[in-house]
Design an enzyme around this catalytic site. Sequence first.
Site, PDB file in Angstrom:
ATOM      1  N   HIS A 172       0.861  -1.198   0.000  1.00  0.00           N
ATOM      2  CA  HIS A 172       0.000   0.000   0.000  1.00  0.00           C
ATOM      3  C   HIS A 172       0.895   1.244   0.000  1.00  0.00           C
ATOM      4  O   HIS A 172       1.949   1.263   0.636  1.00  0.00           O
ATOM      5  CB  HIS A 172      -0.909  -0.017   1.229  1.00  0.00           C
ATOM      6  N   GLU A 184      -4.160   1.863  -7.187  1.00  0.00           N
ATOM      7  CA  GLU A 184      -4.582   2.987  -6.356  1.00  0.00           C
ATOM      8  C   GLU A 184      -3.752   4.219  -6.706  1.00  0.00           C
ATOM      9  O   GLU A 184      -2.620   4.373  -6.220  1.00  0.00           O
ATOM     10  CB  GLU A 184      -4.372   2.659  -4.871  1.00  0.00           C
ATOM     11  N   SER A 212     -10.696   6.801  -2.992  1.00  0.00           N
ATOM     12  CA  SER A 212     -11.967   7.529  -2.826  1.00  0.00           C
ATOM     13  C   SER A 212     -13.156   6.811  -3.451  1.00  0.00           C
ATOM     14  O   SER A 212     -14.058   7.452  -3.999  1.00  0.00           O
ATOM     15  CB  SER A 212     -11.839   8.957  -3.371  1.00  0.00           C
ATOM     16  N   GLY A 259     -11.048   2.554   1.475  1.00  0.00           N
ATOM     17  CA  GLY A 259     -10.561   3.036   2.758  1.00  0.00           C
ATOM     18  C   GLY A 259     -11.684   3.698   3.536  1.00  0.00           C
ATOM     19  O   GLY A 259     -12.479   3.030   4.207  1.00  0.00           O
TER      20      GLY A 259
HETATM   21  P1  PGA Z   1      -9.744   5.763   0.405  1.00  0.00           P
HETATM   22  O1  PGA Z   1      -8.501   4.783   0.677  1.00  0.00           O
HETATM   23  O2  PGA Z   1     -10.889   4.917  -0.068  1.00  0.00           O
HETATM   24  O3  PGA Z   1     -10.009   6.416   1.732  1.00  0.00           O
HETATM   25  O4  PGA Z   1      -9.309   6.736  -0.635  1.00  0.00           O
HETATM   26  C1  PGA Z   1      -8.230   3.715  -0.198  1.00  0.00           C
HETATM   27  C2  PGA Z   1      -6.974   3.013   0.233  1.00  0.00           C
HETATM   28  O5  PGA Z   1      -6.025   3.670   0.688  1.00  0.00           O
HETATM   29  O6  PGA Z   1      -6.884   1.774   0.135  1.00  0.00           O
END
Ligand code: PGA
Length: 254
Positions: A98, A170, A210, A231
């Site tokens: 990540h 991501e 997001s 997230g």
């Molecule tokens: P987010 O995070 O959905 O809050 O943007 C995603 C992630 O970091 O896996």
Amino acid sequence: MSRQTLIVGNWKMHKTIAEARDFVLALLARDDCFVPEVRVAICPPFTALEAVSELLGDQSKIALGAQTMHWATSGPYTGAVSAPMLVEVGCTYVLLGHSERRSYNAETDEIVNREVKTALEHDLIPIVAVGETLAEHKAGQAKERVVAQTLAAFDGVAGEQIARCILAYEPIWAIGSGLTEDPASANDVMGTMRGCREALHDVPILYGGSVKPANARALIAQENIDGALVGGASLEAASFAEIAINARRAVQSR
Ligand code: PGA
């Protein structure tokens, strides 16, 4: 072969044991979000894994994952958690690479590669995350960056082992920012990722950054987007359930 659709919640450093239990009970009560077409998994912090695992028991609705692990199986690594420990507590998945681990914990491509190999040796399913920075995105280097990270993560890993993994695209600028990559553009990048190793052909690739109930369906309707790594919107059972439901709608309307 059709690829499995997955919705994975990455809780990051959120939820005490009590809060984790409340979430699981609330999600298990949402029968409308569990369908064979969509696999649902959550990745709580280490401290909550055992309690969540006990609550989940041998039900098959929600799978358990960890947010990271060390590449060594034991040793003098203060604060670290190993693959056998995750297996023992009931994890099926482990999130590796990540961008927050890469940037705050100095995890390099080489370390991620070692983690992937160790996870596979212990029958954990790695969810390998890759993504470009905003500067790389603006410079038109997204594909180049994610292909380089993907190739590095699977360096020296045999095709049949890669076939057991999951990838996550991501874009770093989209994580926690409220900004999402346009579904068609994300699909394009993810198609290129898929093409960089033959063994990735049937590997699910998740989109992360997001993801919310409102955008999940349009993203997952894309050919190369096999689900979401979520997230912020995975912290409430209601919004996480909505994302799973919208994933099912996307799959059914393909
Ligand atoms: P987010 O995070 O959905 O809050 O943007 C995603 C992630 O970091 O896996």
